[in-house]
Every structure is written in structure tokens, then in C-alpha cells.
Write a protein that holds these residues in place. Structure first.
Motif, mmCIF file in Angstrom:
data_model
loop_
_atom_site.group_PDB
_atom_site.id
_atom_site.type_symbol
_atom_site.label_atom_id
_atom_site.label_comp_id
_atom_site.label_asym_id
_atom_site.label_seq_id
_atom_site.Cartn_x
_atom_site.Cartn_y
_atom_site.Cartn_z
ATOM 1 N N ARG A 251 0.820 -1.218 0.000
ATOM 2 C CA ARG A 251 0.000 0.000 0.000
ATOM 3 C C ARG A 251 0.856 1.271 0.000
ATOM 4 N NH1 ARG A 251 -5.220 -0.830 4.072
ATOM 5 N NH2 ARG A 251 -6.095 -2.684 3.051
ATOM 6 N N THR B 293 -5.147 1.138 -3.405
ATOM 7 C CA THR B 293 -5.392 2.154 -2.360
ATOM 8 C C THR B 293 -4.792 3.511 -2.707
ATOM 9 O OG1 THR B 293 -3.372 1.604 -1.134
ATOM 10 C CG2 THR B 293 -5.386 0.374 -0.575
ATOM 11 N N TYR C 226 -3.177 -7.153 -0.335
ATOM 12 C CA TYR C 226 -3.452 -5.730 -0.166
ATOM 13 C C TYR C 226 -4.472 -5.459 0.933
ATOM 14 C CZ TYR C 226 -0.952 -3.889 -4.268
ATOM 15 O OH TYR C 226 0.006 -3.491 -5.165
ATOM 16 N N TYR C 227 -5.311 -6.503 1.241
ATOM 17 C CA TYR C 227 -6.410 -6.282 2.175
ATOM 18 C C TYR C 227 -6.421 -7.391 3.243
ATOM 19 C CZ TYR C 227 -8.040 -3.294 -1.638
ATOM 20 O OH TYR C 227 -8.134 -2.334 -2.623
#
Length: 568
Positions: free
Chosen positions: A462, A470, A536-537
Motif C-alpha cells: 500500500r 489504495t 493488499y487487504y
């Protein structure tokens, strides 16, 4: 050269003879019969029987330096042939009185005289080659025995009596009727008269009487040997006990008298055992070390303050120290913020609330921070991330700065050990300070140690400005909670995205100005070695584990599932 036994023939030595006068070794002129340079005895005439120069050891006759030894019959034979009644030394019994004066004149002229009248020496017994031999420089010294009778003339060989064998101090030993140890030599019972006479003569000649060896000597030896055996047995027992015996130990769970002990940082088994022994908790260090080794969790003992009892068995002491009941330490948990730690220190030191926080704000540069942690801009608390999570032995009476310095030192040493400063650049970070900041976020957002490496990859992915997910925003709820000094889960997006603060990662891209808590070792290791799976999450559905996804669509499905479980 003349032969032995002829008794006639040659003229006396000529003055030009090389051994006459200055030609001799002594460098002095000599008249007939004058001293030889070998030590004060006259030269031989040529017709005189020639003696071997260094003596005939096989016959007992020796012509050593300073002594011409001859048989008696040769003395009489050559006495008549001498000129002017000249005599050889050692023949004074058969010459004339004027001959002694003649010899005296010879010594005076040669410089060897030591007195007005010199005693002439008599020839020694041929059986004793050293009996009458004078020293090399003593040809003129006096006769200490005072009379010529002390030296009777030798008898002709035919009339000589056999010399008795010299007696010695040789002990016949046990085979001759005397025990080598217990027999008393002073007891003459049973001896023949000849034996006693020989013993008396031996003592009369200066021989030392044999020492009396009796039962007392035996007793002394027995006592010494007995003491040696006893001593060897004692030390042998001690050696066995030290190597193979059980170490001294108390029995039971203690006497009921409580005692507080502080185990220093880095102390291992023997050091811990010594502290406990000095405090009266255990009886011996070896007993404690053995008990710790036998306990499956024995190696988990940590430094800190413990409340124990006196006279505990080593096993019970180890068990109590492993129990939270004995720990009297200040425990700093992983992910704890500095604000909470300051309050814990104040309470433990029993000082006014806010005291430790004020010291930290004022003196943070004096507490041992590394150079790369100083002078960071926009930092809420310069000590955040450096009050390392661990167990600290803190008690009333200590000063706040001492406690803070101990924690900062522990953090600095851990970071150096893990290589934080060396690896920061390889991870795309500006400095180690940013690496500790990443580790603090990993610690705050992860729900288990298994999450830390994946969580670190989420942060690094990120942080990339051009990422398609993001757009460079981290969007961690933990950063907002830190600046608000809270720990809420349900936060609205409007609230998060409208709060302008450098620590709010919903509002500002990239990392926060500094750490948001104090990460533990596993979180630091996760930040140093992230996964490379494209995460990423993340979301935690049960509060105990996290689920990771690579796209926002996948992530939104999990968010909807979570909201449904909460009836949102």
C-alpha cells in the motif's frame, strides 16, 4: 735409564741436567736431595729404582705428586751411596743428626721452610697410598702428632703381618638374626665376646651407634598412615558427593516466611540459583540447577522480581517462579502504547500520576536512544516504540528515569540484534525509524504471530504510490485510534477521512511520523521478512484470525459477511 735392583753405576745428576736448577718445573735451583717442584720432595738419583710416575695401583705402591715412596730395603741400600750422608725424606731413622740440619738448610735456601726446624716425614705404609702423603704446598708443615714415634718405620715385607680387613658400618640385615625394623641394637644379649668387642671398637673409633628402633616408632608410623587413610577417605567421599551425590536441598514448599528476590537480566541457571541461595530460598545452587533442568518449562524463567518463601525445595521454587502468582514484575505487553506504560510505572513506583510522562518528555535524549531515532519531525512521543515489551523488576524507591532507561536499552539492543539498521534500505525504507514504525502497525493490526509477515506485505504494497488498490493510502484504523488515544473498532469512514492529522493514514499517504506502539520481536521479524504473495487487504471475522485478499472486490465480500454477522 737404569734398571731396578742394580744398586750401582751412575754418577749423581749433573748440574747441566735439564731437571737440575732452572731446568725444572719449579723454576728453582736444587741441590742434591732438594725439593721437587711436585710438592716439596727431593729428586731421585738415576741409580735409584724408578717408580711408576703415577703409582702402581695393583701393588698398593704409588708415587704421587709430592711423595717418593720406597721400600725399606731400598732405603738402606742407597743410604750408603749418598754423598755427604745425604738422605731421602722419610729415612730419618737411619741417617745422622747432621743430615737433618742439611735438609733444613736445603729448605731454607729453596724458600719452602716454614719454621726453624722441619720434621722429616717417614714413608707411608705401602698398603695405604695416601697415609703419609703431604699436600702440594705443605712440604714444610709441622708434624701435628708431635713425635716420630707416631710414624714407626715399616717392616720388611717378609716380617709384615697381614692387615685385618677394615670394619664397616654394614648392617647384616634380617638374615643375620636381626629384624630390619623392630630389633633394638643396644641389646647385646646373645652376642659373642668378639662381636661385642668389635662393636665397642667400632664405637671407639668414632663410629655412630645405630639408632634404637622400637615400638614407639612403629606406633608413630601407624598413626601417620592411619591419618592419611582417613583423610583420603574423607576427601574421596567429598569428591563422590560433589560429582555423583545428590546436592543439598530443602524439603517441602517453604517455611511460610515470604522473601522478595530480583533476578537480574540475562541471568541463567547458576546465577539464578545463587540469588535464591543467598536469599535463603534454596539450600544449594546445584539443587536449583538440577530442578530447572528437570522441569520441561525450566528454561522459560525470566528476569524480574519474584515473591517466594524461604527454605523451599528446589523443585517447588522452580514451579512457583513459573507461576504468575510469584511474579512481582512490571509486565509490558506487546503493542502497548507509551501513554499506558507511563501510568503503569507511576503506579509501581507509587509516585504522582504524570510523573513518568513528564520525565520522558523532558529527558528523552538522555535515555539512550540511537542516533537514527533522534530529531524525527512531527513525532507525538520520541520514546514510542522504544519501551520494549518485556518483564521488568521495578519496585518502590526507584526513579522514573532509571526505569525508562532500562526499557530503552532493552529495545535498542533487540533492534541491533535483529539487524534493523542494516536491512531498512533493502526494504525501500528511508531509515530504521520507518522500519520500527512498520513493525508497530503490524503489531497493532495483526491478530496472531502468523499474521505478521502477511500484514507487513500489506503495508509495503500500500505504500507504493502508484498501486491500483489504495493509491498510496494505508487506511489503518489503528493509526487513527493512536492519535485519539483510544481503541475502537466501529469507526465511520466519514470520521476517518475527515480528520487531518499526520498520524491519520486515512487522510495522509504513507507512514505515520513515528511508531504507534511498542512492537515485540515477532512483529519486528515480520516487518523484516514480509511475504511476497500480493496481499493488499485483510479483515478479522472472529477477532482472533485475519483473512487476506488481493483485490478490493474480494475484500468487500468479507466486509459484507462481517457486517451481516453483527446485524449492521
Amino acid at each position: 735409564m737404569t734398571e731396578y735392583g742394580r744398586g750401582q753405576g751412575s754418577e749423581p745428576w749433573h748440574p747441566e741436567d735439564p731437571l737440575y736448577g732452572d731446568g725444572g718445573w719449579g723454576g728453582q735451583q736444587a741441590h742434591p736431595g732438594q725439593q721437587s717442584p711436585y710438592g716439596g720432595q727431593p729428586q731421585h738419583y738415576p741409580e735409584q729404582p724408578q717408580q711408576p710416575q703415577y703409582g702402581d695401583w695393583g701393588t698398593g705402591e704409588q708415587a704421587g705428586y709430592g711423595q717418593a715412596q720406597q721400600h725399606y730395603q731400598y732405603d738402606q741400600q742407597y743410604a750408603a751411596q749418598t754423598h755427604g750422608h745425604q738422605q731421602y725424606p722419610g729415612q730419618g731413622d737411619h741417617g745422622h743428626p747432621q743430615d737433618q740440619g742439611y735438609h733444613q738448610q736445603q729448605y731454607d735456601n729453596g724458600g719452602w721452610a716454614t719454621g726453624p726446624h722441619q720434621q722429616v716425614s717417614y714413608p707411608g705404609d705401602p698398603a695405604d697410598p695416601y697415609g703419609q702423603q703431604t699436600g702440594a704446598y705443605g712440604g714444610g708443615q709441622s708434624d701435628y702428632y708431635g713425635t716420630p714415634d707416631a710414624y714407626p718405620p715399616p717392616e720388611p715385607p717378609g716380617r709384615r703381618r697381614a692387615e685385618p680387613e677394615p670394619e664397616t658400618d654394614w648392617d647384616p640385615g634380617p638374615d643375620q638374626g636381626e629384624h630390619a625394623f623392630f630389633a633394638g641394637d643396644d641389646d647385646d644379649d646373645g652376642d659373642e665376646p668378639g662381636d661385642r668387642r668389635r662393636r665397642d671398637e667400632q664405637r671407639g673409633r668414632g663410629g655412630k651407634p645405630k639408632k634404637r628402633r622400637n615400638g614407639m616408632a612403629c606406633l608413630v608410623v601407624v598413626l601417620i598412615l592411619g591419618g592419611g587413610v582417613a583423610g583420603a577417605g574423607y576427601f574421596g567421599y567429598q569428591f563422590y558427593q560433589d560429582r555423583f551425590g545428590d546436592a543439598p536441598d530443602f524439603a517441602g514448599d517453604g517455611s511460610g516466611q515470604q522473601v522478595t528476590v530480583e533476578i537480574p537480566r540475562g541471568a541463567l541457571g547458576y546465577k539464578i540459583g545463587q540469588v535464591l541461595k543467598d536469599a535463603g530460598v534454596v539450600k544449594s545452587v546445584d539443587a536449583f540447577v538440577t530442578a530447572q533442568a528437570n522441569n520441561p518449562d525450566g528454561q522459560k524463567l525470566q528476569d524480574g522480581v519474584y515473591t517466594l518463601q524461604k527454605q523451599m525445595s528446589a523443585d517447588s521454587a522452580v514451579e512457583l517462579m513459573l507461576s504468575p502468582e510469584s511474579r512481582d514484575n512490571l509486565i509490558i505487553a506487546e503493542g502497548k502504547r507509551n501513554a499506558d506504560i507511563y501510568r503503569l510505572i507511576d503506579k509501581r513506583l507509587e509516585v504522582k500520576e504524570g510523573t513518568t510522562a513528564a520525565v520522558a518528555k523532558k529527558d528523552y535524549k538522555k535515555l539512550g536512544l540511537p542516533a537514527w531515532a533522534l530529531n524525527q519531525p512531527n513525532v507525538k512521543d520520541p520514546l514510542e516504540g522504544f519501551l520494549y515489551p518485556s518483564s521488568y523488576g521495578i519496585a518502590k524507591g526507584q526513579k522514573p528515569e532509571g526505569v525508562l532507561k532500562q526499557m530503552v536499552t532493552r529495545a535498542t539492543e533487540t533492534y541491533e540484534k535483529l539487524g534493523v539498521e542494516k536491512k531498512a534500505a533493502s526494504l525501500g525504507l528511508e531509515d530504521p525509524w520507518q522500519l520500527i514504525t512498520v513493525a508497530s502497525m503490524v503489531q497493532a493490526e495483526g491478530t496472531s504471530h502468523a499474521d505478521f509477515r502477511k500484514m507487513a506485505e500489506v503495508v509495503y504494497n500500500r505504500m507504493k504510490p502508484g498501486n491500483p488498490q489504495t493509491n498510496g493510502l494505508l487506511e489503518f484504523d489503528s493509526t487513527y485510534n493512536y492519535i485519539k488515544n483510544q481503541s475502537k473498532i466501529d469507526l465511520s469512514l466519514s470520521e476517518l477521512r475527515n480528520y487531518d492529522n499526520p498520524y491519520n493514514t486515512y487522510f495522509h499517504k504513507g507512514l505515520t511520523p513515528g511508531p504507534i506502539d511498542n512492537p515485540g520481536e515477532d512483529a519486528i521479524k515480520g516487518a523484516l521478512n514480509p511475504t511476497d504473495d500480493g496481499w493488499y487487504y485483510f479483515i478479522s471475522l472472529d477477532g482472533r484470525t485475519s483473512e487476506f485478499t488481493k483485490t478490493n472486490a474480494e475484500h468487500q465480500k468479507l466486509v459484507d459477511k462481517f457486517n451481516a454477522s453483527r446485524n449492521n
